[in-house]
Design an enzyme around this catalytic site. Structure first.
Site, short mmCIF file in Angstrom:
data_model
loop_
_atom_site.label_atom_id
_atom_site.label_comp_id
_atom_site.label_asym_id
_atom_site.label_seq_id
_atom_site.Cartn_x
_atom_site.Cartn_y
_atom_site.Cartn_z
N GLN A 109 -17.70 27.62 -29.02
CA GLN A 109 -16.39 27.09 -29.39
C GLN A 109 -16.41 25.56 -29.41
O GLN A 109 -16.88 24.91 -28.48
CB GLN A 109 -15.33 27.61 -28.41
CG GLN A 109 -13.91 27.29 -28.78
CD GLN A 109 -13.42 28.02 -30.04
OE1 GLN A 109 -13.92 29.08 -30.41
NE2 GLN A 109 -12.44 27.43 -30.71
N LYS A 136 -10.93 36.11 -29.57
CA LYS A 136 -12.16 36.56 -30.23
C LYS A 136 -12.79 37.68 -29.42
O LYS A 136 -13.23 38.70 -29.97
CB LYS A 136 -13.14 35.37 -30.38
CG LYS A 136 -12.68 34.39 -31.45
CD LYS A 136 -13.42 33.04 -31.43
CE LYS A 136 -12.79 32.09 -32.46
NZ LYS A 136 -13.36 30.76 -32.49
N ASP A 148 -20.41 31.60 -37.28
CA ASP A 148 -19.44 30.57 -37.70
C ASP A 148 -19.83 29.97 -39.06
O ASP A 148 -19.03 29.30 -39.70
CB ASP A 148 -19.44 29.41 -36.70
CG ASP A 148 -18.36 29.52 -35.63
OD1 ASP A 148 -17.26 29.97 -35.99
OD2 ASP A 148 -18.64 29.15 -34.48
#
Ligand code: GUN
Length: 283
Positions: free
Chosen positions: A96, A52, A119
């Protein structure tokens, strides 16, 4: 022979477009910025987070990475998120998952400002996805929709079977398919007659987390098969949730692992960061 839907190729096209838009936004004085947080040292999470960060830089965006020790407390993590929520250089915040067990995942997701929740995990963004009125794409499902679009596969009127009911993939996948006018069935570990239901799918999405879970006898000839899984098989080799070798000859199109859904998820995250940066100029 099935068409191989390459996430590598399609994500490259998406990223090329995003990079151009980033460049234009920078000319106007705004550089999209993404902060990625990882707590602990889970090897798979470290690989994803590294990817990412690299993609962010590759597309000309600003990136901050926070690698916090396993012993990080809820208070420390929430305080970092609070600081990033207020930082104008940062348009997207991603923590994460999974987090170490002592941390409160629900509280952490709720603490990220919905305007920076790239997200799309915050309850406000989840609700908007349910209503079909959303700015932030649920990354993995949106990546899959993009792959279908690119491959001229229209879900309208098709029976889409999603195996897996996670908040990250299964549930939002079902919603996006529904918005695209598919007829949707969600299957999970307690589903009876799983094989028979899967065999009725025109589009089968496997998000189970078990290597080679979808076998040839579960797939209708001519179906489109989307493999979300990233597992290691007995020999340590990367494998998806689909028994690719035996399923591929049966279906009309299939995504490989690696090089399928994975790169698309990251491309959609970049899209969300760009969207957030653009929106910050309006507000
Ligand atoms: N863990 C597995 N997939 C994801 C994802 O898409 N976002 C975050 N934050 N964590 C994950």
């Amino acid at each position: 022979m099935a068409e191989i839907i390459s996430g590598k190729v399609i994500s490259a096209a998406v990223k090329e477009r995003i990079a151009k838009e980033v460049e234009a936004l920078k000319q106007e004085g705004t550089t999209p910025g993404l902060a990625v947080i990882i707590v602990g040292s889970d090897p798979a999470s470290q690989v994803y987070v590294g990817s990412k960060e690299r993609t962010c830089i590759e597309l000309g965006m600003y990136s901050e990475k926070y690698e916090l020790p396993e012993t990080t407390t809820n208070e420390e993590l929430l305080s970092l998120i609070d600081r990033l929520n207020k930082d104008d250089k940062i348009h997207g915040i991603l923590c994460q998952l999974p987090l170490p067990r002592h941390l409160d995942e629900g509280k952490v997701i709720a603490a990220i400002s919905p305007e920076k929740d790239v997200d799309a995990f915050h309850v406000q963004n989840v609700g908007r996805i349910m209503l079909g009125d959303y700015d932030f794409l649920p990354c993995t499902p949106a990546g899959i929709m993009e792959m279908l679009k690119y491959s001229n596969i229209n879900p309208e009127g098709k029976h889409c079977v999603v195996i897996g009911r996670s908040n990250i993939v299964g549930k939002p996948m079902a919603m996006l398919m529904l918005h695209a006018n598919a007829t949707v069935t969600i299957c999970h570990s307690r589903t009876k007659n799983l094989k028979e239901i899967c065999k009725e799918a025109d589009i089968l999405v496997a998000s189970v987390g078990k290597s080679k879970f979808v076998t040839a006898d579960m797939v209708k000839p001519g179906a489109v098969v989307i493999d979300v899984g990233i597992n290691r098989d007995q020999n340590g080799k990367l494998s998806g949730d689909v028994d690719y070798e035996n399923v591929e000859p049966l279906c009309s199109a299939i995504t490989p692992v690696p090089g399928g859904v994975g790169p698309m998820t990251i491309a959609m995250l970049m899209q969300n960061t760009l969207t957030s940066a653009k929106r910050s100029k309006i507000n």
